[in-house]
Design a protein around this motif. Structure first.
Motif, PDB file in Angstrom:
ATOM      1  N   SER A   1      -3.925  -0.756  -9.502  1.00 27.31           N
ATOM      2  CA  SER A   1      -3.417  -2.074  -9.321  1.00 27.31           C
ATOM      3  C   SER A   1      -3.919  -2.884  -8.499  1.00 27.31           C
TER       4      SER A   1
ATOM      5  N   GLU B   1      -2.690  -4.579  -5.985  1.00 24.71           N
ATOM      6  CA  GLU B   1      -2.399  -4.434  -4.272  1.00 24.71           C
ATOM      7  C   GLU B   1      -3.170  -3.225  -3.966  1.00 24.71           C
ATOM      8  N   ASP B   2      -3.374  -2.127  -4.713  1.00 21.73           N
ATOM      9  CA  ASP B   2      -4.046  -1.115  -4.373  1.00 21.73           C
ATOM     10  C   ASP B   2      -5.595  -1.378  -4.132  1.00 21.73           C
TER      11      ASP B   2
ATOM     12  N   ILE C   1      -6.773  -4.172  -3.457  1.00 26.07           N
ATOM     13  CA  ILE C   1      -7.132  -5.186  -2.306  1.00 26.07           C
ATOM     14  C   ILE C   1      -6.882  -4.429  -0.758  1.00 26.07           C
ATOM     15  N   LYS C   2      -5.835  -3.444  -0.918  1.00 22.92           N
ATOM     16  CA  LYS C   2      -5.656  -2.367   0.316  1.00 22.92           C
ATOM     17  C   LYS C   2      -6.900  -1.800   0.447  1.00 22.92           C
TER      18      LYS C   2
ATOM     19  N   ASP D   1      -5.901  -6.110   4.447  1.00 28.55           N
ATOM     20  CA  ASP D   1      -4.133  -6.133   4.629  1.00 28.55           C
ATOM     21  C   ASP D   1      -3.704  -7.445   4.589  1.00 28.55           C
TER      22      ASP D   1
ATOM     23  N   GLU E   1      -6.596  -9.449 -12.356  1.00 29.22           N
ATOM     24  CA  GLU E   1      -5.448  -8.428 -12.111  1.00 29.22           C
ATOM     25  C   GLU E   1      -4.859  -7.637 -13.096  1.00 29.22           C
TER      26      GLU E   1
END
Lengths: 153, 103
Positions: free
Chosen positions: A43, A45-46, A48-49, A54, A95
């Protein structure tokens, strides 16, 4: 065994020794290694993390350029430019792709913070550019509509 | 087999624009062949571009870079006649280096 192969073996073993001895950082031999975790993130978010951003801020200094509508999702031209000083890293994230991270670039000093490439898109999605400049993470986005999916869809 | 890349590098003042067209299938691992078997992933993972042995771009790619990847970028401090070398390595360990001279 011919001479070339012998030389090659010797060179690689010397290089390998130098790396294990910590004399040469692997990143200097082959600039940056491919990080499976980052590219396999499922995903946005994952991903980017996993990249290590952060906190990030939407920035006008970063621009994603691409077509508003891509007829063929298999070949979508995307370019990213960053006007932020000391840009050292650019990542292109789609995305809604199964693995959002498409490509990332380390920008050495002297290289302009502008890269163009072509990506595959499974369908209409936001395309994000994540940039690291001066230790800060900046992001910009653009929606690209896809009329024909690029992942066999 | 690894096919040759097409590299074009043009200098305008001291800025060199490099365009690279790589021949590679960039198989995602998500497609299936006619018998329904998944086609294994085969894609370029890392790419390094050097100008006279100085790294000018260092890229990492995932499966969603399109087939026959195209890349363009610009760097400062290059001159006509400089040597540009681009090397890629894919997930099966195949690698290829091609060179061009800045025009």
């Amino acid at each position: 065994m011919n001479q070339n192969r012998r030389d090659m073996l010797r060179i690689t073993s010397v290089l390998g020794l130098a790396i294990t001895a910590g004399l040469i950082n692997p990143s200097e031999v082959f600039a940056a290694e491919w990080k499976a975790g980052v590219f396999e993130a499922k995903s946005l978010e994952d991903a980017i993390k996993a990249i290590g951003a952060d906190k990030f801020a939407v920035s006008k200094d970063v621009a994603v350029n691409g077509p508003d509508i891509a007829e063929n999702g298999a070949v979508v031209p995307v370019s990213v430019t960053s006007a932020a000083p000391n840009t050292e890293f650019i990542a292109i994230l789609v995305e809604k792709n199964p693995n959002p991270l498409s490509a990332s670039f380390n920008i050495p000093a002297g290289t302009e913070a502008a890269v163009s490439t072509r990506v595959k898109m499974g369908g209409t999605s936001n395309v994000h550019a994540l940039v690291k400049a001066d230790g800060k993470w900046l992001i910009a986005s653009k929606e690209i509509k896809v009329t024909l999916g690029g992942c066999g869809g | 087999m690894a096919n040759p890349m097409r590299i074009r590098a043009n200098a305008t003042g001291d800025v060199v624009e490099v365009k690279v067209l790589i021949r590679h299938d960039m198989e995602t691992g998500q497609r299936k062949d006619s018998s329904g078997k998944a086609i294994p992933a085969h894609f370029i993972q890392t790419l390094v571009a050097k100008c006279n042995d100085k790294v000018v771009l260092d890229a990492q790619m995932g499966t969603s870079v399109s087939k026959d990847p195209f890349l363009s970028f610009k760097f400062k401090g290059g001159n006509k006649g400089d040597k540009i070398a681009v090397t890629w390595v894919d997930n099966k360990g195949d690698t290829r280096t091609d060179e061009a001279v800045v025009a």
